[in-house]
Design a protein around this motif. Structure first.
Motif, PDB file in Angstrom:
ATOM      1  N   SER A 166       0.347  -1.310  -0.489  1.00 37.12           N
ATOM      2  CA  SER A 166       0.062   0.124   0.246  1.00 37.12           C
ATOM      3  C   SER A 166       1.005   1.006  -0.176  1.00 37.12           C
ATOM      4  O   SER A 166      -0.097   1.818  -0.381  1.00 37.12           O
ATOM      5  N   ARG A 189       1.064 -12.043  -3.480  1.00 37.16           N
ATOM      6  CA  ARG A 189       0.205 -12.085  -2.344  1.00 37.16           C
ATOM      7  C   ARG A 189      -0.340  -9.998  -1.367  1.00 37.16           C
ATOM      8  O   ARG A 189       0.498 -10.472  -0.689  1.00 37.16           O
ATOM      9  N   HIS A 190      -0.240  -9.666  -2.535  1.00 38.28           N
ATOM     10  CA  HIS A 190      -1.218  -8.254  -1.373  1.00 38.28           C
ATOM     11  C   HIS A 190      -1.660  -8.466  -0.507  1.00 38.28           C
ATOM     12  O   HIS A 190      -2.941  -9.012  -0.635  1.00 38.28           O
ATOM     13  N   ASP A 191      -1.592  -7.477   1.033  1.00 36.10           N
ATOM     14  CA  ASP A 191      -3.118  -8.097   2.033  1.00 36.10           C
ATOM     15  C   ASP A 191      -2.393  -6.325   2.813  1.00 36.10           C
ATOM     16  O   ASP A 191      -1.704  -6.364   3.035  1.00 36.10           O
ATOM     17  N   PRO A 194      -5.549  -0.886  -0.497  1.00 34.76           N
ATOM     18  CA  PRO A 194      -4.859  -0.663  -2.010  1.00 34.76           C
ATOM     19  C   PRO A 194      -4.118   0.517  -2.069  1.00 34.76           C
ATOM     20  O   PRO A 194      -3.408   0.724  -2.353  1.00 34.76           O
ATOM     21  N   GLN A 198      -1.631   2.330 -10.299  1.00 37.09           N
ATOM     22  CA  GLN A 198      -2.742   0.819 -10.777  1.00 37.09           C
ATOM     23  C   GLN A 198      -1.330   0.842 -12.136  1.00 37.09           C
ATOM     24  O   GLN A 198      -1.484   0.027 -12.462  1.00 37.09           O
ATOM     25  N   ASN A 221      -5.313  -8.944  -6.110  1.00 37.56           N
ATOM     26  CA  ASN A 221      -4.365  -8.419  -5.130  1.00 37.56           C
ATOM     27  C   ASN A 221      -3.471  -9.529  -5.034  1.00 37.56           C
ATOM     28  O   ASN A 221      -2.707 -10.320  -3.851  1.00 37.56           O
TER      29      ASN A 221
END
Length: 425
Positions: A166, A189-191, A194, A198, A221
């Motif tokens: 983020s 893998r994004h956690d 947002p 982009q 994500n």
């Protein structure tokens, strides 16, 4: 040109009119250099940006064994056996400090990283921790910042990596660009909140796919890069649309007309959103075979903009908003607090110092236009801040922009091109 600390922004006598040619995109140039450096054969790049950020990238890659030669305006990149010891100077270039370590993890030997003084304040733990998850050995003395060293063995396992991107899309792009060369590829893998910018992620994915790499993006994500070769590809670099912002602003603010030549009809560059942004301010916008033309209408309206995809445009857009006829709200750019400088705090401080009325919000700025007076506009060694100062100088007599030379980061010729355009009215 006078000393950088004493550069007086030129103020035009009337409406600014003219044509400007912008050098190559830094974002495309440095991505193309990275991909060419780890491709399966030589690549030729035309229109490559010649500026500090690309010079730092070229030096970083050659220090690890990549061959880079230039002739007749074309740059040929020949992949080599990546190896250390090598020392990488990142300067203040986010693309160098974030994109090069995942490549360094493929080298055989120690690759050390350091940069400008402020670079040591920029958080690097996301990319460093990600590389550790993928099997890399990193020595950062537990700081998560520069200086640090990547101790490579000539290959990297790869696989699943979990991260919070983020703070910057560059954390994801960095792994995407090198991931195909890892033994297991990379499953990112994004956690978190947002991922900003982009459009820059879309750029990275498009450039990787153009080189034959299989990238899965079906799941939100999550980005899966399959292992395999990266095909060599000759690339023509587009003009840097973000660097067009101050020149287009000159037309909108002064009621003039400026054409930026060579504007692509279709592009992955987020700077293409300048067309919509200046229309929102009240300017006339036209795109044809000659380029993009902005024509001021005499009305410069306040705006309410979500700049999350185009955060790097915020300094110039804030400068335009400070000269509008009503308040503006710039949103979605909390991540700018971790760019070359804390851009939100810097814009608040510098505009208010000149008599403005700017307040930071949780994710942006509220700008209420007021008459501005002369003074020194600090750049914080940030090229976008220096450009914002030049824009304010369009209406403020004798405004001094500190260290205009910092624009060499992405456009060394900026002060001269700006002066020629603004004084030609």
């Amino acid at each position: 040109m006078t000393e950088a600390s004493e550069w007086v922004a030129p103020r035009p006598d009337g409406a600014v009119r003219g044509r400007v040619t912008i050098p190559g995109s830094k974002s495309i140039s440095n991505r193309a250099l990275i991909l060419a450096a780890i491709a399966d054969g030589p690549s030729t790049l035309t229109g490559l940006l010649a500026a500090r950020d690309t010079t730092l990238m070229r030096s970083a890659l050659t220090s690890m064994g990549v061959g880079i030669t230039e002739a007749d305006g074309k740059v040929t990149v020949t992949p080599g056996s990546l190896k250390g010891p090598a020392a990488v100077d990142t300067g203040l270039a986010g693309t160098v400090m974030r994109f090069v370590p995942p490549v360094a993890a493929l080298a055989d030997g120690v690759i050390s990283f350091d940069g400008d003084l402020y670079a040591r304040e920029r958080p690097m733990h996301v990319i460093l921790d990600s590389l550790r998850q993928l099997g890399a050995e990193i020595d950062d003395q537990g700081t998560g910042r520069m200086p640090f060293a990547v101790n490579g063995s000539g290959s990297l396992r790869g696989g699943v990596v979990r991260l919070d991107a983020s703070g910057s899309s560059q954390f994801v792009s960095a792994l995407l660009l090198a991931g195909a060369r890892y033994e297991q590829g990379v499953d990112i893998r994004h956690d978190g909140k947002p991922v900003p910018s982009q459009a820059h992620l879309d750029m990275s994915i498009a450039m990787i796919r153009e080189r034959g790499v299989h990238v899965d993006t079906d799941e939100p994500n999550r980005w899966v890069v399959h292992p395999g070769p990266i095909a060599a590809r000759d690339t023509a670099v587009e003009p840097d649309l973000s660097n067009a912002a101050p020149f287009l602003a000159a037309a909108a603010i002064t009621g003039g007309s400026v054409t930026v030549t060579g504007w692509p009809e279709q592009t992955t560059q987020p700077g293409d959103q300048l067309r919509e942004i200046f229309a929102r301010f009240g300017a006339d916008v036209s795109l044809n075979d000659e380029g993009l033309t902005i024509t001021g209408t005499g009305n410069l309206h306040g705006v309410d903009l979500d700049l999350s995809a185009v955060g790097e445009l915020t300094p110039v857009i804030a400068a335009v908003a400070a000269l509008a006829d009503g308040p503006s709200y710039l949103r979605g750019v909390a991540h700018l607090r971790f760019h070359e400088t804390d851009r939100l705090a810097a814009l608040e401080a510098e505009l208010n110092k000149l008599g403005g009325d700017v307040t930071q919000t949780a994710d942006g700025l509220e700008i209420r236009p007021k008459p501005l007076h002369s003074g020194v506009f600090a750049s914080y060694d940030d090229h976008r801040m220096a450009q914002a100062g030049a824009v304010i100088g369009l209406v403020v007599d004798g405004l001094q922009v500190e260290n205009i030379g910092t624009t060499a980061k992405t456009m060394p010729e900026f002060p001269d091109v700006w002066t020629q355009l603004v004084t030609r009215v």
